[in-house]
Design a protein around this motif. Structure first.
Motif, PDB file in Angstrom:
ATOM      1  N   LEU A   1       0.834  -1.203   0.000  1.00  0.00           N
ATOM      2  CA  LEU A   1       0.000   0.000   0.000  1.00  0.00           C
ATOM      3  C   LEU A   1       0.870   1.256   0.000  1.00  0.00           C
TER       4      LEU A   1
ATOM      5  N   ALA B   1      -4.889   5.597  -2.649  1.00  0.00           N
ATOM      6  CA  ALA B   1      -4.534   4.395  -1.888  1.00  0.00           C
ATOM      7  C   ALA B   1      -5.669   3.992  -0.946  1.00  0.00           C
TER       8      ALA B   1
ATOM      9  N   ALA C   1      -7.674   0.472  -1.088  1.00  0.00           N
ATOM     10  CA  ALA C   1      -7.837  -0.452   0.046  1.00  0.00           C
ATOM     11  C   ALA C   1      -9.308  -0.776   0.270  1.00  0.00           C
TER      12      ALA C   1
ATOM     13  N   SER D   1       0.366   4.482   5.801  1.00  0.00           N
ATOM     14  CA  SER D   1      -0.369   3.395   5.147  1.00  0.00           C
ATOM     15  C   SER D   1      -1.206   2.607   6.147  1.00  0.00           C
TER      16      SER D   1
ATOM     17  N   LEU E   1      -5.178   1.934   6.005  1.00  0.00           N
ATOM     18  CA  LEU E   1      -5.797   0.612   6.085  1.00  0.00           C
ATOM     19  C   LEU E   1      -6.825   0.571   7.214  1.00  0.00           C
TER      20      LEU E   1
END
Lengths: 554, 353
Positions: free
Chosen positions: B176, B188, B192, B343, B347
């Motif tokens: 990611l 991104a 996800a 990242s 997430l």
């Protein structure tokens, strides 16, 4: 003079409690200064989910283990049915298998590609997952069921020993006052067993909340998983400590509530009045029902996963390097024995001092802190031991360096001592709890009587306390021994160079999808967990004979 | 005064006795040993270390931990017994150097062995082996022509067909981060979210479990590391799963497939720098690099060292892939460390646990 002695004892308790709550306080300290404020982000994203999962897991596993433990303990304590003798001995066996092993076994067995679902597909001719319904095993529900089957023996053990202490007379009195057998059980027997039931249940809850391995395999993120990802991946120790503090405050809240709810009562069992419970015989269908009710938890918690391990072991026995295996075994047994001994020693000290001081708020507070270790997730515990210990070592080193021009290096951290300290902190409550319930059997009146008869401290300990505590001492040793054998996260992080235990090797192999090759290590853990049972005798075995022996001795 | 003096003496003797037990005695007095903290598992390392021990006559003591090495080193401080740290991820190498736990390598041999792309520009660590995070696909149900890039995985056509391990696993975080680097945070995050929506089941297991799930028909594609496939094909009990699964190198027409490296650094506290350097030189040398290729099925970083036969077969039918070699995403590699925390937050936001 007496006052000084008293004060000294309080000091001893204070120092020990401080040592035992070292990880707790270092966590708290760290949480005040996070490296980068992360709490808000967590709160807005994953934290509510973590909290929800943690709560549901605790409630689910709590209810599950409570139910399984209570039913089995009641059956073997008050009824006679086929297999009862065996069940009362073997129902504690699930404790001997590491949770993450049972977890992986179940996942592999019941997942889509596992043998169970494959069989279903073959039987009914299904081709894909969408053609039939099967519960998702890697789920909150799945892990709750599995953990309940693993952890119920805590409730079973504590409840069983409480039931064994109870006299037939209470039951008879209650019956003669017109209450039915069920009412008598719920209104007399159960309330009297409450301290033991609660001990068992709180062990289960603490274990469920601090579990990492099993929930991880089942893909259920709890607060513990959150601690991992914040600490080890975001490298934000402070942020992780905040989550850990949160988890710990749940625990403290729970323990306080429980303490408060029974604060008005004192529990002592009346041994003098003792008459063995008469067992009611269950025949035919009823007997079979009782048999099945006991077999189910034993089967799912032990027999099934252990037979699989055994089966895999035989097919992989040729691949074992024996010198390695023996080395691991030696380390494990050494650690487990030392931890068992240390915990026993400190629990006795704690209990004696506490007893001599009488009911005391301050002392009770200290005990709560000292027994918190069990609810701290393994890695947090490891760090909570490592950081202060390394600080201490470095401090000694710098003193030595400035005084004598020669440093000492790190003395405790990175050595077996660090692992032992972690075990001591984590498993103290197991030992403390079993010894405390043992002491409840010794009423203050018994001591008074002995003193009046001129018995000194030594006589009292060797002739009264010793025999009466024998079973509690054994229970304490067994519990700590077995749990130390299984301990993983703290051992992994604190161990010295080239040092493996059965559990670390098992983990290393099984985390690589090589569960089958790791099976012999799993079997070794289970079998060595049984060692103390064989040597010290089973805590519930041959109770009547023991009693006779005790009578003869005195 | 005399009492004070003798007390001091007693104290010193005590300290001396204690120091015999200390971790210091592991290292400093015995220059024939080096101490290694490793993120990589021991069975991956053992063959390499054995080879080193027999050629150099230096014994390697190991603690393997998948987690917490940096924290342990930090706590132990200048008295840490560790001479070297081996990691499985470039982000940890960068972090170690950022925390000031490493010393400069200054090794000409190493600089000659390992190309610049895989060495710390500041000189604190060196890469040892590489792997790509690629797409595993079902040979039966997926035509690799329909696969293209990581970005494609967002597409609705993959709804209910993707399997994944936890999004928060370092391997996925690393991937990611590369998407954050190439397309920015907003993209991104969306990626996800969309990929999570396309999952056939809740994230679980490790890379091998996904191959198993693909071979059993539970899903059609998954993300995974190259070397696992090599390991599985070698293993009788896992060969069947692996043989039903193909490897596709994504983003060959654009940024290149996502790669990450393992690497090593010498600690600042090292007491046997000389021995540690020998080990680093050995690990970057031909023999060790060869073993990384043949035994672990990773991509050796030393130029001219071949990959294993199994790795050579990866992507055999894919245009542009020859002998398992592919276009690598080198630009993102150096940024993975600084983007890691970001990242993970993305997430978390996407709910990709």
């Amino acid at each position: 003079m007496k006052k000084v002695l008293r004060l000294k004892r309080v000091w001893v308790l204070l120092v020990l409690s401080a040592l035992f709550s070292l990880p707790f306080f270092s966590t708290l300290l760290l949480s005040v200064s996070p490296d980068e404020p992360v709490f808000k982000h967590l709160w807005e994203t994953v934290l509510p989910g973590y909290i929800k999962n943690t709560f549901l897991l605790m409630i689910g596993v709590g209810i599950g283990s409570f139910f399984l433990g209570l039913v089995t303990a009641t059956l073997v304590s008050f009824f006679k049915f086929p297999g009862r003798q065996l069940f009362q001995k073997f129902l504690i066996l699930p404790l001997a298998i590491p949770g993450f092993v049972i977890g992986t076994v179940y996942l592999q067995f019941f997942e889509y590609s596992g043998p169970f679902q494959s069989l279903i597909r073959k039987l009914f001719g299904f081709q894909t997952a969408s053609e039939y319904w099967f519960p998702e095993i890697a789920s909150l529900g799945g892990v709750t069921v599995v953990l309940s089957f693993i952890l119920f023996p805590y409730v079973f053990m504590t409840t069983r020993s409480a039931f064994m202490e109870q006299s037939q007379r209470f039951f008879e009195v209650s019956r003669s006052l017109g209450k039915g057998p069920i009412r008598s059980f719920t209104s007399v027997i159960l309330p009297l067993s409450r301290p033991s039931l609660t001990l068992g249940l709180s062990l289960v809850l603490m274990e469920a909340a601090s579990d990492f391995g099993t929930v991880h395999f089942f893909g259920v993120p709890t607060l513990t998983s959150g601690i991992y990802s914040v600490w080890l991946q975001m490298n934000n120790l402070g942020g992780a400590a905040q989550l850990a503090s949160m988890l710990l405050s749940f625990m403290i809240l729970f323990i306080t509530l429980e303490k408060w709810s029974r604060s008005q009562k004192s529990y002592y069992s009346l041994k003098g009045n003792h008459r063995q419970m008469e067992l009611k015989e269950l025949k035919g269908l009823k007997g079979f029902a009782a048999f099945s009710l006991c077999l189910i938890p034993l089967f799912f918690g032990f027999l099934f996963p252990f037979s699989l391990l055994l089966f895999w072991s035989f097919s992989h026995i040729g691949q074992i390097e024996f010198s390695r295996f023996l080395n691991d075994l030696g380390h494990t047994i050494f650690l487990a024995l030392s931890a068992g001994g240390l915990c026993l020693l400190f629990s006795l000290l704690f209990n004696y001092i506490q007893r001599s001081l009488g009911k005391n708020r301050l002392v009770e507070g200290m005990v709560s802190f000292a027994t918190l270790g069990y609810s701290i997730p393994g890695p947090v515990l490891a760090l909570g031991v490592l950081i202060p210990l390394a600080k201490f070592d470095n401090f000694i080193d710098s003193i030595a360096l400035s005084l004598f021009g020669n440093g000492t290096g790190l003395i405790f951290s990175g050595s077996v001592a660090a692992i032992l300290l972690a075990y001591l902190i984590r498993f103290f409550v197991l030992s403390y709890g079993s010894i405390q319930t043992g002491f409840l059997r010794i009423t203050p009146k018994m001591d008074e009587a002995a003193i009046q008869l001129g018995a000194g401290v030594f006589d009292r300990v060797s002739k009264i306390h010793g025999p009466l505590l024998k079973r509690s001492l054994a229970t304490s040793l067994i519990l700590v021994f077995v749990d130390s054998m299984k301990e993983l996260p703290a051992t992994l992080m604190l161990r010295p160079f080239n040092y493996n235990t059965l559990a670390t090797r098992l983990y290393e192999l099984s985390s690589d999808e090589r569960l089958m090759e790791s099976a012999p290590w799993g079997v070794a853990i289970v079998l060595s967990g049984l060692l103390p049972l064989i040597i010290l005798g089973h805590p519930f075995g041959g109770k009547r004979n023991n009693l006779k022996e005790e009578e003869k001795e005195s | 005064m005399l009492i004070l003096f003798s007390l001091a003496k007693l104290f010193r003797n005590c300290l001396f006795v204690l120091s015999l037990f200390s971790t210091k005695s592991y290292a400093s007095k015995n220059l024939k040993e080096v101490n290694l903290y490793s993120y990589r598992q021991e069975f991956l390392l053992r063959p390499l270390l054995k080879a080193f021990e027999s050629t150099s006559k230096i014994k390697v003591n190991v603690v393997t931990m998948k987690k917490g090495i940096i924290q342990r080193l930090k706590a132990e401080g200048k008295n840490s017994p560790a001479d070297l740290v081996l990691t499985a991820d470039i982000a940890n190498l960068e972090l170690l150097s950022k925390e000031g736990l490493l010393q400069k390598l200054n090794l000409k041999k190493v600089e000659k062995n390992i190309p610049k792309d895989f060495r710390d520009p500041k000189g604190y660590w060196v890469g040892l082996s590489a792997r790509a995070r690629i797409i595993y696909y079902s040979k039966k149900r997926v035509n690799p022509k329909n696969l293209g890039s990581y970005e494609d995985l967002m597409s609705k056509k993959f709804k209910g067909r993707i399997c994944s391990r936890s999004g928060l696993h370092p391997y996925n975080v690393s991937l990611l981060s590369s998407l954050v680097f190439h397309h920015g945070e907003a993209f991104a995050l969306n990626w996800a979210k969309k990929v999570r929506e396309n999952l056939a089941r809740k994230p679980q297991g490790n890379d091998r479990s996904q191959v198993k799930a693909i071979s059993e028909g539970l899903c059609d594609i998954s993300l995974g590391n190259t070397y696992y496939m090599g390991k599985m094909l070698e293993k009788p009990s896992q060969r069947e799963w692996a043989s039903r699964t193909g490897i596709f190198f994504p983003n060959q027409k654009t940024s290149g497939s996502h790669i990450n490296i393992t690497g090593v650094g010498i600690t600042k506290s090292s007491r046997n720098v000389e021995g540690a350097r020998k080990l680093v030189e050995f690990l970057t040398g031909s023999l060790a690099q060869h073993m990384y290729g043949q035994v672990n099925h990773e991509y050796p970083l030393k130029e001219g060292v071949p990959v294993s036969g199994i790795v050579k077969s990866f992507g055999a039918n894919q245009l542009g892939i020859t002998n398992g070699y592919f276009k690598r995403d080198l630009k993102a590699l150096v940024k993975l460390s600084e983007l890691r925390s970001k990242s993970i937050k993305l997430l978390n936001k996407a709910g990709f646990e």
